[in-house]
Design an enzyme around this catalytic site. Structure first.
Site, mmCIF file in Angstrom:
data_model
loop_
_atom_site.group_PDB
_atom_site.id
_atom_site.type_symbol
_atom_site.label_atom_id
_atom_site.label_comp_id
_atom_site.label_asym_id
_atom_site.label_seq_id
_atom_site.Cartn_x
_atom_site.Cartn_y
_atom_site.Cartn_z
ATOM 1 C CB ALA A 163 -9.201 -21.649 30.802
ATOM 2 C CB SER A 219 -7.714 -17.318 27.933
ATOM 3 O OG SER A 219 -7.312 -16.459 26.807
ATOM 4 C CG ASP A 220 -11.841 -20.588 23.748
ATOM 5 O OD1 ASP A 220 -11.191 -20.045 22.490
ATOM 6 O OD2 ASP A 220 -12.749 -21.224 23.433
ATOM 7 C CD1 TRP A 221 -7.484 -16.089 19.417
ATOM 8 C CD2 TRP A 221 -7.388 -17.662 20.894
ATOM 9 N NE1 TRP A 221 -6.185 -16.712 19.237
ATOM 10 C CE2 TRP A 221 -6.186 -17.690 19.881
ATOM 11 C CE3 TRP A 221 -7.282 -18.850 21.900
ATOM 12 C CZ2 TRP A 221 -4.962 -18.334 20.107
ATOM 13 C CZ3 TRP A 221 -6.234 -19.642 22.128
ATOM 14 C CH2 TRP A 221 -4.945 -19.176 21.245
ATOM 15 C CB ALA A 234 -12.043 -16.988 27.460
#
Length: 840
Positions: free
Chosen positions: A196, A229-231, A233
């Site tokens: 995401a 999740s993107d890191w 996010a």
């Protein structure tokens, strides 16, 4: 019944049933930057992920090198699903050398604007081309046993304010453009994970959008995988869990995990929602073979010749011959003197900036050494840079920090954190707290004062609140004013021989370094004498609010005033000239976009000046995104080589000398000017909103609809041989709107005297009044033919090629009527067409 219940295995369900709320919640946040949480008592080992998508870097701590494949746009330019599948399989082998189970890629966002900072990671401006390549890559990777994490879901098409901006996308554009690569990958390749994005979509944070993550991805598409999740996010506990974001990264502290357990006990999140999140993490662990709590092998470098050969072939297949006035390929027997000119000759860029960077195997062979090796002793190859093009002060090579002591060990990547390099030249001391007080908590030796700290730094009490001192001796290579540059996340200052020359400690100003988390680079000029060493000390106090920390020190030696004149003189005295220009990983990087498409510095002036004195000038564009090419009609030939991976230098020599043919076609339009591109009127947006005003007219569709002539059209690319195209013919197995099955056949013959490739592209024009772009790419095939060989290229079209999203009914529909299937060599080089009648 939850969305996941129908697919989870009995073993996963048995483990899940035995876990407490706290244990289930613990699975929803990482144990660090690259691992999930293990549950040894339940037999659940941790799953390790690695950046991708051009290599498998590992955790960044071991210093183990990795193969560096061409970046996404270069692979996209190959238009070869076979190649993408092979690269995916090779990266699975690389991931195993790093003990990883999931590769964080591919990146399938759209190249919506030519100045997007991460365009180089993306395959194309076109959703169909992106989708077909993504499916092939994921199938190759996962077919070899390593999971994909297809990203960034969805609308992370530029880097500007990516953590907060709301991309405003109408429903048809969302479905037919932005989501298409994800949808086809889910339907045809079943990626293990989907990542995401940072941004908001129509006002909702992507990691907290129930409509996107659960409504579309998990329920409508029926996907059983895990959303990560993107890191950094995730911004909330309850909305993120209810949306269906299964795993927050990095950890161990985050919005999920223990906070989610508290939310479940408080009744804010139903336990069945937690069960589904945990179930999907366990399903990933099962796919990765981690339900046996197996140990994790140490990271290692495996410089495999086969993967090197594939990287070289991929670089060649992705290189686009933009223009050729008979200059290429060179005739080796007619060469005595070759001039290799341009700033990117010595600073040849094989990868872009940001999280996709890897530490390549061995030393990179650039154009100069590669061409000299290919031409042999009988041909003189001279080099002049002509100008510079860097954005920040140059990173200092280890041998200059060492005081002139050479090393045969490659320089560590800026993303390699705390590698144990005991003979390295820079002393690093880290302290608990922000004031460099007391004894150091951690010390080691590093290759330079350019370090990114991402995730856990061993030995520190607080991973986000620490300070550091970096001490080295610098050996000047010239006499004169040296420009020192300093930037950092947090506060920093720089001393030269005990004198503070840069103060970014008192009042650091925001900048675009370190993924836009860092300060603006400050510069200071210091008079130095060649060969007289000076002590350089940099100090850092981190920003506790940032998920990434780092410091960067660069030094620019004095620049000769006659750089351009020397280059022109060398060009005038050469049989042929190769000018290598482009950008760098500082200009094209995760975290920020470019301001324009101009070549940085005096590069355009350099090209024009060189071409004016030698009409056998070949320009090599070493950039991941479009650059301005006002000079292109005045040069003998032009090649777009992108950031072509660690074998790009030898690959370029092969193509210049005719040992191989550039096999690429443009995966995006190169505009004549920046204002022509589809997003020009809406970028960068306002009030935190970025409206996709172009709608369905993304990429080449915009230029067609608006009658704008591009510099080079989508799909363009020349060959060293010639092809003859026959007229397209049609075969209809099913002409209904429900299940259309149509084939278009194109006879193709190689009429030249050498092997070559052609990409046959099929564009579909809808019936009048269908409210769609004039023509959309719906199929393509790459054919490689020997001299005199002929073959029929068959392109199949199914319902996906004719459908459109009907907003009123919320479904895909195919309108009856007459469609035109047009084949050509680019979006503007169309050769023949056939009509397709679809009925009810």
């Amino acid at each position: 019944m939850t969305a996941g219940s129908v697919w989870a295995s009995g073993r996963v369900e048995a483990i899940l049933a035995g876990l407490s709320i706290d244990e289930k919640a613990s699975l929803t946040v990482g144990s660090g930057a690259w691992h999930t949480i293990p549950l040894p008592a339940a037999g659940v080992g941790r799953v390790k992920v690695t950046d991708g998508p051009t290599g498998a870097r590992g955790d960044g701590r071991s210093g183990a090198s990795a193969i560096c494949f061409p970046v996404g746009v270069s692979l996209g330019a190959s238009w070869s699903t076979d190649l993408l599948a092979q690269v995916g399989a090779a990266l699975a082998e690389e991931a195993r050398t790093k003990g990883a189970h999931v590769l964080l890629g591919p990146t399938v966002n759209m190249q919506r604007t030519p100045i997007g900072g991460r365009n180089f990671e993306c395959y194309a401006e076109d959703p169909l081309l992106t989708a077909r390549l993504a499916v092939a890559f994921v199938q190759g990777l996962q077919g070899a046993g390593i999971g994909a994490s297809i990203k960034h879901f969805v609308g992370n098409d530029t880097e500007l304010d990516r953590h907060e901006v709301s991309v405003e996308i109408d429903e048809r554009t969302l479905r037919e453009v932005s989501l298409l690569p994800f949808e086809r990958a889910v339907a045809e390749a079943d990626p293990w994970t989907v990542m995401a994005a940072y941004n908001r979509v129509n006002g909702e944070t992507a990691t907290a959008s129930r409509r996107l993550l659960t409504g579309i991805l998990k329920e409508e598409w029926g996907w059983p995988g895990m959303v990560v999740s993107d890191w950094g996010a995730v911004k909330d506990t309850v909305s993120t869990a209810l949306a269906g974001c299964d795993l927050e990264m990095p950890g161990p502290v985050g919005w999920l995990g223990p906070r989610l357990a508290d939310a479940v006990r408080a009744g804010d999140v139903p336990e069945e929602v937690l069960d589904d999140l945990a179930r999907r993490v366990l399903h990933l662990a099962e796919r990765a073979g981690r339900l046996d709590d197996a140990g994790e092998p140490p990271e290692r470098a495996d410089d495999d010749p086969g993967r090197r050969a594939l990287a070289r072939r991929a670089a060649i297949e992705g290189t686009v011959l933009l223009r050729n006035d008979g200059v290429l390929p060179f005739d080796r027997d007619r060469l005595e003197r070759v001039a290799l000119i341009g700033p990117n000759v010595s600073s040849f860029m094989v990868q872009g900036g940001g999280s996709s960077q890897v530490l390549p195997h061995g030393d990179i062979v650039g154009p100069l050494d590669a061409l000299r090796a290919s031409l042999g002793d009988g041909v003189e190859v001279i080099h002049e840079p002509g100008c510079t093009n860097h954005k920040f002060a140059h990173s200092v090579p280890p041998e200059q920090w060492r005081g002139g002591v050479a090393t045969d060990r490659p320089s560590a990547s800026s993303l390699v954190v705390a590698a144990r390099l005991e003979d390295a030249p820079v002393a690093v001391e880290l302290y608990d707290g922000l004031e460099l007080d007391g004894d150091p908590a951690r010390t080691w030796q590093a290759d330079g004062i350019t370090t990114t700290f991402f995730g856990r730094v061993r030995g520190l009490a607080d991973q986000s609140s620490f300070s550091g001192r970096f001490t080295a001796t610098y050996l000047p290579v010239a006499t004169g004013v040296h420009s020192f540059g300093l930037s950092a996340v947090g506060r920093s200052r720089l001393f030269v021989d005990g004198v503070e020359v840069i103060d970014s400690w008192t009042d650091p100003q925001p900048g675009d370094t370190f993924y836009a988390n860092g300060s603006a680079e400050l510069r200071a000029g210091v008079e130095l004498e060649e060969g007289v060493p000076v002590e350089v000390v940099a100090e850092l106090a981190t920003d506790p609010a940032s998920t990434v920390q780092g410091i960067r020190v660069g030094i620019d030696p004095p620049e000769p005033a006659d750089l351009l004149d020397r280059a022109v003189a060398a060009a005038a005295d050469a049989d042929v000239v190769v000018v290598v220009v482009g950008t760098t990983g500082e200009w094209e990087t995760e975290g920020n976009d470019r301001d324009d498409i101009a070549l940085p510095g005096r590069q355009a002036e350099l090209v024009e000046a060189v071409a004016a004195v030698n009409d056998r000038t070949v320009v090599v564009v070493n950039a991941g995104s479009p650059v301005d090419m006002d000079w292109v009609e005045g040069v003998g030939a032009a090649l777009q080589v992108w950031f072509g991976g660690q074998e790009m230098g030898p690959a370029l020599a092969d193509m210049l000398l005719g040992h191989a043919e550039p096999g690429g076609r443009l995966p995006h339009t190169i505009p004549a000017r920046l204002a022509d591109h589809p997003a020009a009127s809406s970028y960068p947006g306002s009030g935190g909103r970025l409206v996709y005003e172009e709608g369905l007219l993304t990429g080449h569709r915009w230029y067609d609809a608006r009658g704008i002539e591009p510099r080079f059209p989508f799909g363009h690319g020349l060959s060293y041989t010639t092809f003859e195209w026959g007229d397209a013919t049609l075969s209809v197995a099913d002409g209904s709107v429900d299940t259309p099955q149509v084939s278009v056949t194109v006879p193709l013959a190689n009429t030249g005297d050498r092997e070559g490739s052609e990409v046959v592209q099929l564009y579909v024009r809808p019936p009048d009044g269908a409210g769609r772009p004039q023509a959309e790419l719906k199929a393509f095939a790459k054919a490689t033919l020997a001299p005199g060989e002929a073959d029929d290229v068959v392109l199949d079209l199914d319902r996906v090629a004719f459908r459109t999203w009907d907003v009123a009914s919320g479904t895909w529909v195919v309108h009856p009527g007459t469609y035109e299937a047009i084949v050509g060599a680019s979006s503007r080089d169309l050769r023949s067409s056939v009509s397709v009648e679809l009925g009810g």
